[in-house]
Design an enzyme around this catalytic site. Structure first.
Site, PDB file in Angstrom:
ATOM      1  N   GLU A 172      -4.280  -9.963   0.377  1.00 45.10           N
ATOM      2  CA  GLU A 172      -5.001  -9.905   1.652  1.00 45.10           C
ATOM      3  C   GLU A 172      -6.462 -10.215   1.342  1.00 45.10           C
ATOM      4  OE1 GLU A 172      -4.348  -6.146   3.672  1.00 45.10           O
ATOM      5  OE2 GLU A 172      -2.195  -6.239   3.319  1.00 45.10           O
ATOM      6  N   GLU A 216       0.808  -1.214   0.000  1.00 42.63           N
ATOM      7  CA  GLU A 216       0.000   0.000   0.000  1.00 42.63           C
ATOM      8  C   GLU A 216       0.844   1.267   0.000  1.00 42.63           C
ATOM      9  OE1 GLU A 216      -3.510   0.021   2.526  1.00 42.63           O
ATOM     10  OE2 GLU A 216      -3.214  -2.098   2.936  1.00 42.63           O
TER      11      GLU A 216
END
Lengths: 324, 631
Positions: free
Chosen positions: B538, B470
């Protein structure tokens, strides 16, 4: 008080209706709006009258996708929905509600094969709807309990639909025939069918207390206690109550707390001292979801519509059926 | 002489000063016996009690405390390894995306939004930059005396300055990567004084914005190591498998250090798991020694259910034939390839039954014990977990060894997460993203890629290099991807953030990786001419009572060969065991429970395990589904 016949002994009281048989004694209350006393072998199993359960303590996923906000009126309904109608049937025939002075025509020797009482609850939701809880007792003391929810367009989805029974003291454990572990409709593939014994009333220690302890696809659960609140009962022998499947398997949780008590705590240590047994039998359970915790909904097939009707039933075994 | 400068904290282009270059994580021993027994006379631990002083900011720190004559009698003590905050200094804080100074300090990274000033003083003069001053006396053990001695810090958060006997030695950032310095020039006979000044914040703070408790301090082990006069500085092992999937092709390159290579030799031995000698080679020693294309016929392949390891040993011999250094390393032969847009391991479609794993222990934070790791691997086995993503930093090096042995496929991540610079209130808003494409932020992230690669490149367990988490996408992350491509053709690269900036699709990540996409969106990708295999880096966010609906993801495995599984978020709750102030009982506390504001509260608890390592009920569901695809 024990009857020597194979019939139920019926006591038409002024505020209650009593049903007595060998090793059991049940009292339904017109005043309290439900089953006020459930005694087997002289042990009381009810702290307050059972009530329809509509709420589950908010899960992290519920908070993330705002389900609790959307469904919030069910929390009020869970806590406050009053009993608004009562009906009594003896041997399948509805009779005039036997309160005073109607009950003056009965004696102390009344019997029946079966007695049914229907308690209707009107939800505090807007719009309101009704839920019937029908208790049918036979001469062996077996209770068949049917809950009928009336669908009502305009109501938000139900967090849960069940019947909550609170016992006066905390159980020492329970055993059940069903799936291993804590399961939900969308998280039960890993549950292994079998018979399981659980010591105490464990609360799954999620960081924030929330809905927990559900057991799907259950055929039977037997709750065992050792203590009562009866000052005249010094006996410390363990005693049990068994809930059995009627037509379909049921879901249940057996915890020391109500949904509202769980809802109120932000940490495990904020939960009050455990002192009761909250046994809730569910006819419908909403999935927990899991895609994410900030907006993703539970998959559609695991929602519970409040706009359509739902019915479920289960049995509480009479004293002769105890086989533990 | 080199002097420590506080302004390095403010400068994204200064992140290592006088640090030794990153190299492979091999252990080395003075004798064959030491190597066999795993005891090391060349090693001296500096873990334990250190003198310690805490300061709330750089201005109030005990300046000059590193001088031997400095009066440290009023210093406290602290245990190393450990977090400063868990020792009672500095407030504990948990926050996810936003930077920990949110609402207290306005900061924009140097050189973003057109800045040319470099933002001097942002951290070096910051009122919220706590400082830990560490000091310890030591005397070299006999096994280390008279040799070159280096010091290894396995993890220091977040910037460290090092002195020995009052002399400045060097500076390091990158909290989760080993930092090494040469102490030899300043060592003295008898007592020595090592001092370390640790700052909680520096420009690396922008790059280390992981969703975790925000700690500081020397939180992993510290040790001294002596280097023999003939020494393997770096080792590269390539245990390839030929197209027949039967023949092993071993290539070993060692970078050596010595005063003289005159007459010195390198002796290579390869043994099988039973200890039988399969190969022996000898070469004269030099700066670089290579053994290429050593053939192992009918090689026993390494994979999850049969993590077969061969044993490689390099012995360095002097001109007289004396063993000077012994380097053992395990070798796993396996072949990872991308064929017809499907990832294959040893010729077979790879299915990742994975978890993301933060290093976490409810009592000690990110300082996890060997016992924790063993317990984790036993739970992996029980739940049919075959893969782990080291979210989002390098773990303790022993974890990589254990994954080699247990056959756990690793996605080895760089220490990088900068979501606070581009993700605001859930929206993509990269106006001051770093590293982005800013030239001033390139070297630092390349250094992180280099350290990760150089340290762990020999572990068969690592199938993927992950560029970080991220951090959005730009030229700098593309350069990290290129670094791995330039150095390693035996593994694939992974980076999810490129899905936020599709301009870089061709330059970043060998796989399409998303997080938390619903099954429908993944199906949509796979049905529309997908160019890369898909993995969930994820998924199944297991916060509280969760993990419902996993079937819908597992169904994709049956439908689409290019869907190759994923990593559940995450393995263990982050929560801290503390004494309840009311009852005195041990209780688990999460974000916001330390008056830390702003916080992200219980968002720290998304594990399949509770923070005390007991499984959540959902684990049986994982075991069921992963068990169905565990072949």
């Amino acid at each position: 008080m024990a009857t020597t016949t194979t019939k139920l002994h019926v006591i038409y009281g002024d505020t209650t209706l009593g049903l007595v048989g060998e090793h059991f004694h049940y009292i339904f209350s017109y005043d309290q709006g439900g089953l006020e006393s459930l005694q087997q072998y002289g042990k009381e199993w009810l702290y307050r009258t059972p009530k329809p359960a509509f709420w589950r303590a908010t899960t992290d996923n519920d908070r993330g996708n705002h389900f609790s906000a959307h469904a919030a009126m069910w929390l009020g309904a869970d806590l406050f929905s009053p009993c608004t109608d009562i009906e009594v049937a003896v041997n399948g025939q509805v009779i005039t509600l036997p309160v005073a002075p109607e009950n003056n025509r009965y004696s102390d020797h009344e019997t029946a094969d079966t007695v049914s009482l229907t308690f209707t609850y009107t939800t505090t939701t807007v719009p309101a709807t009704t839920v019937e809880v029908v208790y049918t007792v036979d001469a062996t003391g077996q209770l068949t309990i049917q809950e009928n929810y009336t669908g009502q367009p305009g109501l938000p989805e139900l967090p849960a639909l069940g019947l909550q029974l609170i016992a006066p003291t905390m159980a020492i454990g329970f055993s059940y025939q069903g799936l291993s572990g804590e399961t939900y409709p969308d998280r039960m593939a890993g549950g292994i069918p079998g018979t399981y014994k659980v010591d105490g009333l464990p609360v799954t220690p999620y960081l924030v207390p929330q809905e927990n302890g559900m057991h799907m696809q259950t055929q039977r659960v037997t709750v065992t206690r050792q203590t009562t609140l009866n000052n005249a009962d010094p006996d410390q022998q363990a005693f049990s109550l068994t809930v059995q499947q009627a037509d379909e398997p049921f879901a249940f949780s057996c915890l020391p707390y109500t949904a509202a008590e769980l809802e109120n705590a932000t940490h495990q240590e904020e939960l009050p001292p455990a002192r009761r047994t909250v046994l809730t039998i569910y006819g419908a359970v909403r999935g927990v979801g899991g895609i994410d915790s900030w907006g993703a909904d539970v998959e559609p097939e695991y929602h519970i519509s409040a706009e359509t009707g739902h019915s479920f039933s289960f049995k509480i075994a009479g004293p002769d059926e105890l086989n533990h | 002489m080199l002097q420590a400068e506080l302004k390095w904290l403010d400068d994204p282009e200064t992140f290592r000063v006088n640090q030794l270059p990153a190299h492979s994580d091999h252990h080395y021993y003075a004798t064959v016996t030491d190597a066999d027994q795993g005891t090391n006379q060349l090693e001296q631990s500096l873990d334990g009690t250190w003198q310690f002083a805490f300061a709330p900011n750089p201005q109030e720190r005990p300046q000059g405390f590193y001088r031997p004559d400095f009066d440290r009698h009023n210093f406290d003590t602290i245990q190393v390894p450990g977090h400063i905050e868990l020792a009672g200094y500095g407030q504990i804080q948990y926050i996810n995306t936003a930077y920990p100074w949110e609402g207290s300090h306005y900061r924009r990274p140097a050189y973003t939004l057109g800045d040319r000033t470099g933002k001097p003083g942002m951290f070096s003069e910051a009122p919220d930059n706590t400082v830990g001053a560490y000091a310890k006396h030591f005397t070299l053990n006999p096994g280390l005396q008279g040799q070159r001695v280096i010091v290894q810090f396995d993890g220091v958060e977040e910037a460290l300055y090092l002195w020995l006997n009052g002399h400045f030695v060097g500076y390091a950032e990158d909290s989760f990567t080993r930092s090494e310095f040469d102490l030899t020039p300043y060592l003295q006979p008898g007592d020595n004084l090592i001092t370390v000044e640790v700052f909680k914040r520096c420009t690396a703070s922008f790059l280390e914005d992981q969703d975790m408790f925000r700690f500081s301090g020397i939180f992993r082990s510290v040790r001294l190591l002596a280097q023999p006069k003939l020494h393997v500085n770096d080792l590269t092992i390539r245990a390839n498998v030929q197209d027949d999937l039967k023949t092993g092709d071993l290539n070993v390159t060692a970078q050596l250090a010595a005063d003289t290579f005159d007459g010195a030799q390198v002796h290579l031995t390869l043994r099988d798991a039973q200890g039988a000698r399969l190969l022996e080679r000898t070469s004269s020693a030099d700066d670089t020694v290579s053994f290429t294309h050593l053939t192992v016929p009918t090689v026993h392949l390494w994979q999850h259910h049969d993590p077969y390891l061969y044993q490689l040993t390099l012995e360095l011999l002097d001109a007289q034939g004396n063993v000077i250094e012994v380097v053992p390393y395990v070798v796993g032969f396996r072949r990872l390839e991308l064929k017809d847009k499907v990832m294959l391991l040893n010729g077979k479609r790879l299915i990742l039954n994975g978890v993301n794993r933060h290093e976490w222990d409810a009592r000690t934070g990110r300082n996890v014990s060997l016992a924790d790791m063993h317990r984790d691997l036993s739970i992996f086995k029980q739940a049919h977990i075959n893969a782990v993503r080291t979210c989002h930093y390098s773990d303790q090096d022993v974890w990589y060894d254990l994954c080699d042995q247990a056959g756990i496929y690793m996605m080895a991540e760089n220490n990088l997460e900068s979501h606070g610079t581009w993700q605001k209130l859930g929206a993509v808003e990269p106006s001051y993203n770093v590293p982005g494409s800013l030239p001033e932020w390139r070297a630092v992230v390349l250094d992180r890629a280099r350290s990760n690669y150089q340290t762990f490149k020999n572990h068969p367990a690592i199938l993927f290099w992950s560029l970080g988490n991220e951090s959005y996408a730009g030229d700098n992350i593309a350069a990290m991807n290129q670094f791995y491509k330039d150095h390693d053709d035996t593994r694939l690269t992974h980076y999810e953030g490129v899905c936020r900036n599709r301009d870089y699709t061709d330059r970043i990540s060998d796989m399409e990786s998303m997080m938390y996409d619903p099954p429908k969106a993944i199906r949509d990708y796979l049905q529309h001419d997908p160019q890369k295999p898909f993995i969930n880096c994820e998924y199944m966010h297991d916060m509280g009572n969760s993990l419902g609906g996993m079937q819908s993801y597992m169904d994709l495995l049956d439908e689409f060969p290019m869907y190759q599984g994923g990593f559940i978020w995450d393995y263990i709750d982050q929560a801290l065991l503390v004494k309840d102030e009311v009852t005195g009982r041990d209780v688990l506390r999460y974000g916001g429970d330390f008056d830390d504001r702003p916080a992200d509260y219980e968002f720290s608890g998304d594990g399949l395990l509770f923070a005390d390592r007991t499984p959540k009920p959902a684990l049986q569901e994982v075991s069921h589904y992963y068990g169905n695809y565990d072949d």
